[in-house]
Design a protein around this motif. Structure first.
Motif, PDB file in Angstrom:
ATOM      1  N   UNK A  87      16.305   3.434   0.187  1.00 14.33           N
ATOM      2  CA  UNK A  87      15.649   4.606   0.642  1.00 14.33           C
ATOM      3  C   UNK A  87      14.413   5.093  -0.224  1.00 14.33           C
ATOM      4  N   UNK A  88      13.938   4.096  -0.977  1.00 12.23           N
ATOM      5  CA  UNK A  88      12.901   4.533  -2.093  1.00 12.23           C
ATOM      6  C   UNK A  88      11.825   5.230  -1.717  1.00 12.23           C
ATOM      7  N   UNK A  89      11.357   5.043  -0.354  1.00 13.49           N
ATOM      8  CA  UNK A  89      10.186   5.573   0.258  1.00 13.49           C
ATOM      9  C   UNK A  89      10.191   7.134   0.657  1.00 13.49           C
ATOM     10  N   UNK A  90      11.576   7.298   0.642  1.00 12.94           N
ATOM     11  CA  UNK A  90      11.928   8.775   1.016  1.00 12.94           C
ATOM     12  C   UNK A  90      12.141   9.462  -0.530  1.00 12.94           C
ATOM     13  N   UNK A  91      12.976   8.978  -1.338  1.00  9.86           N
ATOM     14  CA  UNK A  91      13.421   9.410  -2.685  1.00  9.86           C
ATOM     15  C   UNK A  91      11.931   9.371  -3.446  1.00  9.86           C
ATOM     16  N   UNK A  92      11.398   8.465  -3.389  1.00 12.98           N
ATOM     17  CA  UNK A  92       9.850   8.457  -4.378  1.00 12.98           C
ATOM     18  C   UNK A  92       8.766   8.794  -3.368  1.00 12.98           C
ATOM     19  N   UNK A  93       8.779   9.456  -2.501  1.00 11.31           N
ATOM     20  CA  UNK A  93       7.606   9.685  -1.582  1.00 11.31           C
ATOM     21  C   UNK A  93       6.508  10.239  -2.195  1.00 11.31           C
ATOM     22  N   UNK A  94       6.718  11.024  -3.171  1.00 12.56           N
ATOM     23  CA  UNK A  94       5.419  11.582  -4.154  1.00 12.56           C
ATOM     24  C   UNK A  94       4.585  10.337  -4.647  1.00 12.56           C
ATOM     25  N   UNK A  95       5.230   9.340  -4.839  1.00 14.66           N
ATOM     26  CA  UNK A  95       4.449   8.086  -5.523  1.00 14.66           C
ATOM     27  C   UNK A  95       4.028   6.967  -4.201  1.00 14.66           C
ATOM     28  N   UNK A  96       5.207   6.873  -3.262  1.00 13.19           N
ATOM     29  CA  UNK A  96       4.907   6.076  -2.353  1.00 13.19           C
ATOM     30  C   UNK A  96       4.022   6.162  -1.150  1.00 13.19           C
ATOM     31  N   UNK A  97       4.170   7.542  -0.603  1.00 15.02           N
ATOM     32  CA  UNK A  97       3.361   7.740   0.489  1.00 15.02           C
ATOM     33  C   UNK A  97       1.872   7.896   0.002  1.00 15.02           C
ATOM     34  N   UNK A  98       1.376   8.381  -0.967  1.00 12.79           N
ATOM     35  CA  UNK A  98      -0.021   8.340  -1.552  1.00 12.79           C
ATOM     36  C   UNK A  98      -0.344   6.540  -1.666  1.00 12.79           C
ATOM     37  N   UNK A  99       0.594   5.821  -2.056  1.00  9.43           N
ATOM     38  CA  UNK A  99       0.024   4.384  -2.074  1.00  9.43           C
ATOM     39  C   UNK A  99      -0.152   3.893  -0.733  1.00  9.43           C
ATOM     40  N   UNK A 100       0.792   4.258   0.409  1.00  7.58           N
ATOM     41  CA  UNK A 100       0.505   4.010   1.653  1.00  7.58           C
ATOM     42  C   UNK A 100      -0.692   4.341   1.983  1.00  7.58           C
ATOM     43  N   UNK A 101      -1.077   5.445   2.159  1.00 13.30           N
ATOM     44  CA  UNK A 101      -2.174   6.234   2.509  1.00 13.30           C
ATOM     45  C   UNK A 101      -3.512   5.604   2.025  1.00 13.30           C
ATOM     46  N   UNK A 102      -3.538   5.200   0.657  1.00  6.96           N
ATOM     47  CA  UNK A 102      -4.407   4.631   0.028  1.00  6.96           C
ATOM     48  C   UNK A 102      -4.865   3.157   0.954  1.00  6.96           C
ATOM     49  N   UNK A 103      -3.641   2.607   1.039  1.00  7.76           N
ATOM     50  CA  UNK A 103      -3.930   1.144   1.535  1.00  7.76           C
ATOM     51  C   UNK A 103      -4.420   1.386   2.711  1.00  7.76           C
ATOM     52  N   UNK A 104      -4.101   2.128   3.700  1.00  9.48           N
ATOM     53  CA  UNK A 104      -4.309   2.297   5.113  1.00  9.48           C
ATOM     54  C   UNK A 104      -5.715   2.888   5.463  1.00  9.48           C
ATOM     55  N   UNK A 105      -6.293   3.647   4.276  1.00 12.22           N
ATOM     56  CA  UNK A 105      -7.630   3.909   4.371  1.00 12.22           C
ATOM     57  C   UNK A 105      -8.656   3.441   3.566  1.00 12.22           C
ATOM     58  N   UNK A 106      -8.107   2.273   2.799  1.00 17.05           N
ATOM     59  CA  UNK A 106      -9.286   1.642   2.143  1.00 17.05           C
ATOM     60  C   UNK A 106     -10.132   0.517   3.164  1.00 17.05           C
ATOM     61  N   UNK A 107     -11.285   0.398   2.719  1.00 19.20           N
ATOM     62  CA  UNK A 107     -11.970  -0.637   3.647  1.00 19.20           C
ATOM     63  C   UNK A 107     -12.671  -1.485   2.665  1.00 19.20           C
TER      64      UNK A 107
END
Length: 288
Positions: A268-288
């Protein structure tokens, strides 16, 4: 999709619910949150879970995306007809669930979306990206495996504890597989840990059995090279439910995939470590 808006307060993202009907009569329950004009993000949860898997994470994502979830067959509000269980009906598989996902996107009027998928949802997303590449923009695969002979399975001791006849042992095993001892302690012990990721309690025994077959029957390793979507593969280094070596295997097989490993993270790292994981997801999804 028959959708209706729901009251959600003045500041929370707006929410809609609706249905997607499948050829066998199944009605998939759909949940949409966020601005209808925003880019679409399909969220795919783990085995034996409904859309509630995303409850703790969805708010942040819904500020940027129109987030789309649905309840898998056998979970949540999705309605199954007798034909879905009948002899001769298509077996439940990641391929079938991927077709369900494509039908959901069509139903909400977004036939193409970015996809953030975790655990069994990651297996479903692999099938979706391989067989329906036109539906997937960018792809995030977390705590999942390629299946087949290239997958690294959990240890026998983990399997034994998950199959214990003692429900308390099974629950504590699940919590320990998903979260670190520090996380458990922060919530005052096992009884206080959030259970969003620990299974849909409304599921029947038959549905749970079929979900296990969906996960165990997945094998995309020989086809991952067909994925054309830009892909980010993430994993918690200390995951023993789905060992982290699976992330490296997937990243090696998907052309151009990026790999992100998170120290201290379990299943469940994406939940427990969401303060680090979610921004990483956001950066990847929004980079072009």
């Amino acid at each position: 999709m028959a959708a209706m808006s729901e009251p959600s307060g003045n500041t929370a993202p707006r929410r809609w619910r609706g249905w997607a009907r499948r050829p066998d009569g199944t009605r998939l329950a759909i949940q949409v949150t966020g601005p209808r004009t925003a880019p679409a993000l399909l969220l795919l949860q783990g085995q034996a879970n409904s859309h509630a898997w995303w409850d703790r994470l969805r708010g942040e994502l819904s500020r940027r995306w129109m987030t789309i979830t649905f309840d898998y067959r056998g979970t949540g509000a999705t309605e199954l007809t007798p034909e879905a269980y009948a002899a001769g009906a298509p077996p439940w598989s990641t391929a079938l669930f991927a077709e369900d996902a494509a039908a959901v996107l069509t139903a909400v009027g977004r036939p193409r979306a970015d996809v953030y998928a975790t655990s069994m949802g990651g297996r479903v997303a692999q099938e979706l990206a391989i067989t329906r590449p036109e539906t997937v923009g960018r792809l995030v695969l977390a705590c999942t495996s390629p299946g087949g002979f290239r997958a690294t399975e959990r240890r026998t001791a983990v399997r034994r504890d998950l199959a214990s006849p003692d429900p308390d042992v099974r629950l504590r095993t699940m919590i320990d597989l998903f979260y670190s001892p520090a996380w458990v302690a922060a919530y005052g012990g096992y009884d206080g840990v959030p259970r969003d990721l620990l299974g849909d309690p409304s599921m029947s025994a038959e549905a749970r059995r079929r979900h296990l077959e969906v996960s165990s029957g997945h094998d995309a390793a020989g086809r991952l090279s067909r994925i054309t979507a830009p892909t980010l593969v993430m994993h918690g280094i200390e995951d023993t439910m789905t060992p982290a070596v699976n992330a490296s295997t997937i990243a090696d097989l998907v052309p151009g995939a990026k790999l992100a490993l998170f120290s201290g993270g379990r299943h469940g790292f994406f939940d427990e470590l969401s303060r680090d994981v979610t921004p990483r997801v956001v950066r990847f999804l929004t980079e072009r």
